[in-house]
Motif scaffolding. Structure first.
Motif, PDB file in Angstrom:
ATOM      1  N   LEU A  23       0.900  -1.088  -0.007  1.00  0.00           N
ATOM      2  CA  LEU A  23      -0.017  -0.018  -0.058  1.00  0.00           C
ATOM      3  C   LEU A  23       0.833   1.345  -0.069  1.00  0.00           C
ATOM      4  O   LEU A  23       0.617   2.030  -0.624  1.00  0.00           O
ATOM      5  N   GLY A  24       1.887   1.294   0.929  1.00  0.00           N
ATOM      6  CA  GLY A  24       2.939   2.283   0.780  1.00  0.00           C
ATOM      7  C   GLY A  24       3.627   2.447  -0.632  1.00  0.00           C
ATOM      8  O   GLY A  24       3.812   3.875  -0.965  1.00  0.00           O
ATOM      9  N   ILE A  25       3.948   1.600  -1.118  1.00  0.00           N
ATOM     10  CA  ILE A  25       4.713   1.607  -2.529  1.00  0.00           C
ATOM     11  C   ILE A  25       3.510   2.350  -3.536  1.00  0.00           C
ATOM     12  O   ILE A  25       3.766   2.979  -4.295  1.00  0.00           O
ATOM     13  N   VAL A  26       2.383   1.725  -3.518  1.00  0.00           N
ATOM     14  CA  VAL A  26       1.572   2.220  -4.379  1.00  0.00           C
ATOM     15  C   VAL A  26       1.004   3.597  -4.258  1.00  0.00           C
ATOM     16  O   VAL A  26       0.570   4.327  -5.223  1.00  0.00           O
ATOM     17  N   GLY A  27       1.053   3.948  -3.030  1.00  0.00           N
ATOM     18  CA  GLY A  27       0.586   5.359  -2.560  1.00  0.00           C
ATOM     19  C   GLY A  27       1.269   6.314  -3.008  1.00  0.00           C
ATOM     20  O   GLY A  27       1.203   7.452  -3.168  1.00  0.00           O
ATOM     21  N   SER A  28       2.728   5.948  -3.041  1.00  0.00           N
ATOM     22  CA  SER A  28       3.950   7.009  -3.308  1.00  0.00           C
ATOM     23  C   SER A  28       4.136   6.948  -4.994  1.00  0.00           C
ATOM     24  O   SER A  28       5.109   7.804  -5.387  1.00  0.00           O
ATOM     25  N   ALA A  29       3.612   5.768  -5.627  1.00  0.00           N
ATOM     26  CA  ALA A  29       4.185   5.877  -6.893  1.00  0.00           C
ATOM     27  C   ALA A  29       3.356   6.599  -8.003  1.00  0.00           C
ATOM     28  O   ALA A  29       2.192   6.766  -7.826  1.00  0.00           O
ATOM     29  N   GLU A  30       4.245   7.451  -8.751  1.00  0.00           N
ATOM     30  CA  GLU A  30       3.307   8.498  -9.595  1.00  0.00           C
ATOM     31  C   GLU A  30       2.339   7.806 -10.675  1.00  0.00           C
ATOM     32  O   GLU A  30       1.479   8.577 -10.882  1.00  0.00           O
ATOM     33  N   LYS A  31       2.849   6.669 -11.136  1.00  0.00           N
ATOM     34  CA  LYS A  31       1.718   5.947 -12.075  1.00  0.00           C
ATOM     35  C   LYS A  31       0.432   5.613 -11.731  1.00  0.00           C
ATOM     36  O   LYS A  31      -0.430   5.271 -12.416  1.00  0.00           O
ATOM     37  N   TYR A  32       0.105   5.743 -10.276  1.00  0.00           N
ATOM     38  CA  TYR A  32      -0.649   5.306  -9.618  1.00  0.00           C
ATOM     39  C   TYR A  32      -1.975   6.597  -9.379  1.00  0.00           C
ATOM     40  O   TYR A  32      -2.608   6.447  -8.488  1.00  0.00           O
ATOM     41  N   ARG A  33      -1.419   7.611  -9.815  1.00  0.00           N
ATOM     42  CA  ARG A  33      -2.005   8.914  -9.285  1.00  0.00           C
ATOM     43  C   ARG A  33      -3.417   9.062 -10.316  1.00  0.00           C
ATOM     44  O   ARG A  33      -3.466   8.436 -11.261  1.00  0.00           O
ATOM     45  N   GLY A  34      -4.494   9.822  -9.830  1.00  0.00           N
ATOM     46  CA  GLY A  34      -5.729   9.704 -10.641  1.00  0.00           C
ATOM     47  C   GLY A  34      -6.839   8.585 -10.699  1.00  0.00           C
ATOM     48  O   GLY A  34      -6.414   7.675  -9.685  1.00  0.00           O
ATOM     49  N   PRO A  35      -7.613   8.564 -11.523  1.00  0.00           N
ATOM     50  CA  PRO A  35      -8.359   7.829 -11.621  1.00  0.00           C
ATOM     51  C   PRO A  35      -8.100   6.332 -11.843  1.00  0.00           C
ATOM     52  O   PRO A  35      -8.458   5.180 -11.462  1.00  0.00           O
ATOM     53  N   ARG A  36      -6.859   6.351 -12.442  1.00  0.00           N
ATOM     54  CA  ARG A  36      -6.541   4.886 -13.082  1.00  0.00           C
ATOM     55  C   ARG A  36      -5.831   4.161 -11.969  1.00  0.00           C
ATOM     56  O   ARG A  36      -5.699   3.001 -11.725  1.00  0.00           O
ATOM     57  N   GLY A  37      -5.281   5.149 -10.886  1.00  0.00           N
ATOM     58  CA  GLY A  37      -4.814   4.512  -9.781  1.00  0.00           C
ATOM     59  C   GLY A  37      -5.829   3.809  -8.652  1.00  0.00           C
ATOM     60  O   GLY A  37      -5.454   3.171  -7.602  1.00  0.00           O
ATOM     61  N   LEU A  38      -6.889   4.094  -8.879  1.00  0.00           N
ATOM     62  CA  LEU A  38      -8.034   3.647  -7.684  1.00  0.00           C
ATOM     63  C   LEU A  38      -8.000   2.124  -7.624  1.00  0.00           C
ATOM     64  O   LEU A  38      -8.366   1.827  -6.505  1.00  0.00           O
ATOM     65  N   PHE A  39      -8.097   1.557  -8.704  1.00  0.00           N
ATOM     66  CA  PHE A  39      -8.104  -0.095  -8.599  1.00  0.00           C
ATOM     67  C   PHE A  39      -6.755  -0.554  -7.863  1.00  0.00           C
ATOM     68  O   PHE A  39      -6.851  -1.398  -7.129  1.00  0.00           O
ATOM     69  N   ALA A  40      -5.742  -0.045  -8.181  1.00  0.00           N
ATOM     70  CA  ALA A  40      -4.501  -0.451  -7.708  1.00  0.00           C
ATOM     71  C   ALA A  40      -4.537  -0.096  -6.237  1.00  0.00           C
ATOM     72  O   ALA A  40      -3.795  -0.831  -5.296  1.00  0.00           O
ATOM     73  N   LEU A  41      -4.916   1.043  -5.746  1.00  0.00           N
ATOM     74  CA  LEU A  41      -5.044   1.366  -4.272  1.00  0.00           C
ATOM     75  C   LEU A  41      -5.902   0.521  -3.597  1.00  0.00           C
ATOM     76  O   LEU A  41      -5.646  -0.014  -2.446  1.00  0.00           O
ATOM     77  N   LEU A  42      -7.166   0.210  -4.063  1.00  0.00           N
ATOM     78  CA  LEU A  42      -8.114  -0.604  -3.348  1.00  0.00           C
ATOM     79  C   LEU A  42      -7.613  -2.113  -3.327  1.00  0.00           C
ATOM     80  O   LEU A  42      -7.538  -2.941  -2.433  1.00  0.00           O
ATOM     81  N   ALA A  43      -6.364  -2.537  -4.695  1.00  0.00           N
ATOM     82  CA  ALA A  43      -6.177  -3.885  -4.350  1.00  0.00           C
ATOM     83  C   ALA A  43      -5.050  -4.034  -3.492  1.00  0.00           C
ATOM     84  O   ALA A  43      -4.888  -4.892  -2.765  1.00  0.00           O
ATOM     85  N   ALA A  44      -4.349  -2.820  -3.245  1.00  0.00           N
ATOM     86  CA  ALA A  44      -3.330  -2.899  -2.316  1.00  0.00           C
ATOM     87  C   ALA A  44      -3.584  -2.919  -1.022  1.00  0.00           C
ATOM     88  O   ALA A  44      -2.936  -3.597   0.067  1.00  0.00           O
ATOM     89  N   GLN A  45      -4.966  -2.111  -0.558  1.00  0.00           N
ATOM     90  CA  GLN A  45      -5.332  -2.138   0.650  1.00  0.00           C
ATOM     91  C   GLN A  45      -5.892  -3.604   1.110  1.00  0.00           C
ATOM     92  O   GLN A  45      -5.748  -4.013   2.152  1.00  0.00           O
TER      93      GLN A  45
END
Length: 419
Positions: free
Chosen positions: A142-164
Motif C-alpha cells: 500500500l505504501g509503494i502504490v500510494g507513493s508511485a506517480e503512475k498510480y495517481r488519479g482515477p487510473r490508480g483507484l483500482f491499484a489502491l483498492l487492491a493494495a489495501q
C-alpha cells in the motif's frame, strides 16, 4: 512479543535444524537444463538456508526468457524445485490465482514448515495455510502504490483498492497461531499490527564479501555522490537532481553517478530524470551506468564513492544502505519506511525527512566538509553492515522456524495430516 534488537544475532544451539522447509517467493527465475538462474541476493539466501535445514524446497515464478539481473545460478533442479507460473506483475498475479494456488499447495505438502516472502502475488494463493509458516515481510504494498506517480488519479483507484486488500489479507494471515513474522524494519512490523515475530534488516552481503575490494580513486578526486536503485518516482530521482544541483554551488567539481537497476525501472521516471539531468549547469557531471550486477563491480562503485544518497519517498529496508557502508561509503537517506531500522542518525549514517532537499544538501556537504564526521560514519557504518549479513538474517529465520515448530500442538499436526 517485542521485536528483537536488529543488531543482535540469534544464539542457536545447533547449526542446522532437522526439518524440511519450503521457501516460496514471487521473485523471478529462469530455468535451463543446467540450473535455475536467480538474482544474486536470492541465491545467497537460498544457499544459506540449504546449509541450515535438512531439506529446502524452493518455489519461484519462472520467466519465459533470461534477463541480465538473473545473474546467479543455483545448482539444483528437479525434486527440490517447484515452478510457479510467470507472474509479470502484481496485477497479473490476481488473474492467475487458479494456476498459482495448486503449485503453492503442492510445495507446502512436502514441507514441515514454509518460509514465504511477502508481498506474494496473488496473496490469496497462500490461503488456506497447511503447515506452520514464517513470513518474511519485505515491503508495504500500500505504501509503494500510494507513493508511485503512475498510480495517481482515477487510473490508480483500482491499484489502491487492491493494495489495501493485500495489506488487510497479510494482517489476517500473520495473526495465525502457527505463524511467525520477520519484517524488514520496525515500520513494517507496526503496519502488520505487531505480529508474533521479530524485526530484522535483510541484506545480500555474505560475511566473505567484506574487504574484497578497496577504493581505487585518489583521496583528492572530485567529490562523488552515488545513487543505486530502481529508476522510479518513489525513489526521489527529482530530489536527487535538485540536491546535486545545490551541492554544485559549494562543490563545483562534484560528480553524480547513477546505477539504475532493472527490470523495475519506470520508463517515464527515467525519461524525466534524463530531461532534468540535461538542464543541470554546464559544470555538472552526471554518469548513468545502468544495470551493474551484484558483486565486485557494484562493490567497487560503493568503494569509489564519497557518499550514497537515497532520497526515497517510500522504502522497505533498502539493501543498498547495508552494501554501501560495507565498503566504506557513508550514507544519507530519507527517514521513510524501515530506513531508521537500518540507519542510526549521526552514528552510522545521516537521516533527513522525506522531501527535505535542504536537509539532503546539508547532510551531503557535512560528509564532504567534515573529515571527522565522515570517519565516524565509515566506522559506524561498517560495524552496522557486519550485523546485517545473509548469515545473520538466516539466523533470524532459523530461530523463528524453531519457535513455530516447537509450539505446534498435536491437534494442529493431525489437522495438517488430514489436509
Amino acid at each position: 512479543m517485542r521485536p528483537a534488537d536488529v543488531n543482535s544475532r540469534c544464539e542457536l544451539a545447533n547449526a542446522s535444524v532437522p526439518v524440511n522447509v519450503g521457501f516460496l517467493t514471487g521473485r523471478h527465475c529462469y530455468v535451463t537444463e543446467g540450473g535455475v538462474y536467480v538474482e544474486s541476493g536470492v541465491a545467497a539466501l537460498i544457499e544459506e538456508l540449504r546449509g541450515r535445514f535438512r531439506k529446502v524446497y524452493v518455489g519461484m515464478s519462472c520467466r519465459p526468457e533470461h534477463a541480465a539481473f538473473l545473474d546467479a545460478r543455483l545448482s539444483f533442479l528437479g525434486d527440490d524445485f517447484a515452478r510457479l507460473p510467470y507472474l509479470a506483475s502484481a496485477q497479473d498475479g490476481f488473474f492467475r490465482l487458479r494456476s498459482v494456488a495448486p503449485a503453492v499447495r503442492a510445495l507446502e505438502h512436502r514441507c514441515d514448515a514454509l518460509i514465504v516472502q511477502l508481498p506474494f502475488s496473488p496473496v490469496f494463493a497462500l490461503l488456506p495455510r497447511l503447515r506452520p509458516r514464517v513470513y518474511h515481510a519485505c515491503a508495504d504494498v500500500l505504501g509503494i502504490v500510494g507513493s508511485a506517480e503512475k498510480y495517481r488519479g482515477p487510473r490508480g483507484l483500482f491499484a489502491l483498492l487492491a493494495a489495501q486488500l493485500v495489506r488487510t489479507t497479510e494482517r489476517v494471515m500473520t495473526r495465525d497461531s502457527d505463524v511467525r513474522v520477520v519484517t524488514n524494519g520496525q515500520a513494517l512490523y507496526e503496519i502488520l499490527d505487531q505480529p508474533c515475530g521479530t524485526v530484522a534488516v535483510s541484506a545480500t552481503l555474505r560475511e566473505g564479501d567484506f574487504g574484497c575490494v578497496q577504493r581505487l580513486r585518489p583521496a583528492d578526486a572530485p567529490f562523488r555522490i552515488l545513487f543505486v536503485g530502481y529508476l522510479r518516482h518513489e525513489k526521489g530521482l527529482d530530489l536527487l537532481l535538485e540536491t546535486y544541483r545545490t551541492v554544485l554551488l559549494s562543490r563545483p567539481d562534484a560528480e553524480l553517478v547513477v546505477v539504475g537497476n532493472q527490470p523495475l525501472t519506470d520508463r517515464k521516471a527515467e525519461a524525466q530524470f534524463l530531461r532534468g539531468a540535461g538542464l543541470l549547469p554546464g559544470r555538472a557531471r552526471v554518469e548513468l551506468k545502468g544495470y551493474v550486477p551484484f558483486g565486485t563491480r557494484l562493490f567497487q562503485e560503493y568503494a569509489d564513492a564519497d557518499v550514497l544518497v537515497l532520497p526515497s519517498r517510500s522504502e522497505g529496508t533498502p539493501r543498498v544502505l547495508v552494501e554501501a557502508r560495507a565498503f566504506g561509503c557513508p550514507v544519507v537517506a530519507t527517514n521513510v519506511g524501515g530506513v531508521s531500522s537500518s540507519v542510526s542518525d549521526g552514528i552510522d549514517g545521516l537521516l533527513v525527512e522525506s522531501g527535505d532537499v535542504r536537509g539532503l544538501v546539508r547532510s551531503v556537504l557535512s560528509v564532504a566538509d567534515q573529515p571527522e564526521l565522515r570517519r565516524r560514519l565509515v566506522i559506524g557504518g561498517l560495524a552496522r553492515a557486519r550485523s546485517s549479513t545473509v548469515e545473520a538474517f538466516v539466523d533470524t529465520l532459523v530461530e523463528q522456524v524453531r519457535q513455530v515448530m516447537a509450539q505446534r500442538s498435536p491437534a494442529s499436526t493431525e489437522g495438517e495430516d488430514a489436509a
